[in-house]
Design a protein around this motif. Structure first.
Motif, short mmCIF file in Angstrom:
data_model
loop_
_atom_site.label_atom_id
_atom_site.label_comp_id
_atom_site.label_asym_id
_atom_site.label_seq_id
_atom_site.Cartn_x
_atom_site.Cartn_y
_atom_site.Cartn_z
N LEU A 19 -15.83 17.39 -12.84
CA LEU A 19 -14.39 17.40 -13.10
C LEU A 19 -13.79 18.64 -12.45
N PRO A 20 -12.62 18.52 -11.82
CA PRO A 20 -12.02 19.65 -11.11
C PRO A 20 -11.84 20.89 -11.98
N GLU A 21 -11.44 20.68 -13.25
CA GLU A 21 -11.15 21.82 -14.12
C GLU A 21 -12.36 22.37 -14.85
N LYS A 22 -13.50 21.64 -14.82
CA LYS A 22 -14.66 22.06 -15.60
C LYS A 22 -15.94 22.16 -14.80
N GLY A 23 -15.99 21.58 -13.63
CA GLY A 23 -17.24 21.54 -12.87
C GLY A 23 -18.13 20.43 -13.37
N ARG A 24 -19.46 20.64 -13.34
CA ARG A 24 -20.39 19.61 -13.77
C ARG A 24 -20.33 19.40 -15.28
N CYS A 25 -20.41 18.15 -15.70
CA CYS A 25 -20.36 17.78 -17.11
C CYS A 25 -21.42 16.73 -17.38
N LEU A 26 -21.91 16.68 -18.60
CA LEU A 26 -22.88 15.67 -19.00
C LEU A 26 -22.18 14.65 -19.90
N PHE A 27 -22.24 13.37 -19.51
CA PHE A 27 -21.58 12.31 -20.26
C PHE A 27 -22.62 11.31 -20.78
N THR A 28 -22.28 10.64 -21.86
CA THR A 28 -23.16 9.60 -22.42
C THR A 28 -22.85 8.27 -21.76
N THR A 29 -23.89 7.48 -21.53
CA THR A 29 -23.69 6.12 -21.04
C THR A 29 -24.04 5.10 -22.12
N ARG A 30 -24.27 5.62 -23.33
CA ARG A 30 -24.45 4.76 -24.51
C ARG A 30 -24.04 5.56 -25.73
N GLU A 31 -23.96 4.93 -26.86
CA GLU A 31 -23.59 5.63 -28.10
C GLU A 31 -24.79 6.38 -28.68
N TYR A 32 -24.54 7.58 -29.19
CA TYR A 32 -25.57 8.36 -29.87
C TYR A 32 -25.19 8.51 -31.35
N SER A 33 -26.17 8.40 -32.22
CA SER A 33 -25.95 8.53 -33.66
C SER A 33 -26.23 9.96 -34.12
N PRO A 34 -25.64 10.39 -35.25
CA PRO A 34 -25.90 11.74 -35.76
C PRO A 34 -27.39 12.00 -35.94
N GLY A 35 -27.86 13.12 -35.41
CA GLY A 35 -29.27 13.49 -35.52
C GLY A 35 -30.13 13.00 -34.38
#
Length: 510
Positions: A19-35
């Motif tokens: 992202l231009p304002e943040k640089g490299r970012c890690l995104f999810t490609t599925r849902e993650y549950s707590p824990g």
């Protein structure tokens, strides 16, 4: 970036975007549950903390049964297993450290050792590249970092690949030329010592100094399960994860392994966010900490409220002054007409001179108490911190961060002195503040419940201990998982307390 995306993360519920304002970012490609574990990674390089009190194993960081390396007399190991695990890099480091003069060894900080090990790993990778290049075959570098995530990396030899994991997987928010002059001088001195240790003709001191600045932004403090610092490590993939003062994930350590877990439900397509700093503080305090160490301004949901009424109120409560009327829990703001501080609930004005006088006295005693504590004069420190607490109770709001920190210090001193009853009193005093300043599933909140539960059980307050330990398990099973020895011990304590309560109840029925 494409190689990282395809080879490492795409098929494992994660993707890397820029992202231009943040640089490299890690995104999810599925849902993650707590824990749920999002990412686990071994350090590319790591070193234990240097303390005058105890030495730690260079591989696992334990301080039990450690012995000094017979050759270099600098590095410690707890046994042959850890020494063998670390031998690939240490066999090179050992030869260099053994040649150092004693005065140089005294200047050998963990940061300098980390940088030396970083260059040695680069050397090993170069040698592997050269060998494979001569045969004309593809080579593989098995980077043992993300269990179940990172396969071996297969590609043709590329001179740039030697820094792939360090330079391409880190985010440096500020150019070295913008760092304060004193910091520049320090980096240069540290780079000079690295150069003296390695004695490689190809080394560039300016490059080493720049890498120190990158380590300052990207290295992580390795802690035990109770968040006590043990060492420092570089985790290239985890370094991609950006900061938020309202994170959806938490970074904890299981030995050397860094593990990122979801603290809440993270929908598909969301950015994975952790906190780089202590989040219990006002927006201005958090912003200053981030700017000083990481050179950026946070724009998370908490920080964008800077200057709004709710943010002003929260800052005044956490870091401001209390109402002169002790039956009122209102917060104070500066009153331009009276030049004092006016309670926003009852309207009473507190004179600036009174606040300055108490604050000055509190600071003087705090400094003396800190010196006494660092000198292990616990009883002397206890008396002075009690005086500090008394002054802060006159000066600070009941939910003040400063008052909470003083009570945390008193708790630790009292536990050292084995005054369990008073320690429990102070632990209980901190709980309401922890519940206010930390989210529901925050490791510090869970650990404070755990401390409270241990003290209650020790003092025979079984029912209260069950409640506190249950709260601890509810939080820490999300942040720490359930398979570590720490969590197994905690769950066992809870089950034992429950069994004891059941036995007492059945005895009363009989």
């Amino acid at each position: 970036m494409e190689d990282l995306q395809k080879l490492l993360l795409h098929d494992h519920g994660l993707s890397v975007s820029t992202l231009p304002e943040k640089g490299r970012c890690l995104f999810t490609t599925r849902e993650y549950s707590p824990g749920e574990i999002i990412l686990s990674e071994e350090p590319y390089v790591s070193v234990p903390n240097k303390t005058p009190v105890k030495s730690r194993c260079d591989w696992c960081f334990t301080s039990s049964n450690v012995k000094r390396c017979s050759s270099c007399q600098v590095v410690w190991y707890c046994g042959s297993k850890c020494q063998t695990s670390d031998w690939k890099v240490h066999r090179l480091e050992c030869q260099l450290l053994a040649k150092l003069e004693k005065n140089r060894i005294k200047s050998l900080t963990p940061s300098i050792r980390l940088m030396v090990k970083l260059y040695l790993r680069r050397k090993l990778q170069n040698e592997k590249c050269d060998r494979q290049l001569q045969s004309g075959e593809r080579f593989s570098i098995s980077y043992p970092c993300v269990y179940g995530v990172l396969p071996s990396i297969y590609m043709y030899c590329d001179a740039k690949f030697q820094w792939f994991l360090l330079l391409n997987l880190t985010h440096f928010h500020k150019d070295i030329s913008e760092v304060e002059e004193m910091q520049l001088v320090l980096y240069a001195q540290m780079a000079s010592l690295v150069n003296i240790i390695l004695q490689w003709s190809t080394l560039n001191i300016k490059e080493i100094a720049q890498n120190f600045s990158k380590l300052a932004c990207n290295a992580h403090t390795i802690c035990d399960s109770e968040l006590i610092p043990l060492g420092t490590g570089l985790y290239p993939v985890i370094s991609i994860i950006n900061h938020s003062c309202s994170p959806n994930s938490v970074l904890v350590f299981e030995g050397r392994i860094a593990t990122v877990r979801a603290m809440q439900t993270i929908p598909k397509g969301s950015e994975v966010l952790i906190s780089y700093i202590e989040t219990a503080g006002s927006t201005m305090t958090r912003q200053k900490a981030l700017k000083d160490q990481y050179f950026f301004i946070c724009s998370c949901p908490r920080c964008i409220k800077l200057g709004e009424h709710d943010d002003i109120e929260e800052s005044a409560i956490l870091e401001g002054y209390r109402c002169k009327n002790h039956t009122c829990n209102g917060f104070l703001l500066r009153d331009l007409e009276s030049k004092g501080f006016k309670c926003q609930q009852c309207g009473i004005v507190r004179e600036k001179e009174e606040i300055v006088k108490i604050a000055s006295e509190e600071k003087t005693i705090s400094n003396k108490a800190s010196v006494a504590l660092s000198s292990c004069h616990n009883k002397e420190a206890l008396d002075m911190y009690l005086m500090v607490e008394k002054l802060q109770m006159k000066l600070c709001h009941p939910f003040s961060i400063n008052l909470m920190r003083t009570r945390e210090t008193l708790l630790k001193i009292l536990m050292e002195l084995q005054d369990w009853k008073k320690a429990l009193t102070y632990c209980r005093l901190t709980i309401p503040v922890y519940e206010r300043v930390y989210p529901k599933f925050h490791p510090l909140r869970g650990l404070q419940y755990y401390t409270c539960g241990k003290l209650e059980w020790l003092l025979g307050y079984t029912d209260e201990a069950i409640k506190s330990l249950t709260q601890a398990v509810d939080v820490l099973r999300i942040t720490h998982g359930t398979n570590t020895s720490f969590m197994k011990d905690l769950i066992a304590k809870l089950e034992e307390a429950q069994a004891e309560a059941s036995y007492k109840l059945s005895s009363m029925d009989d």
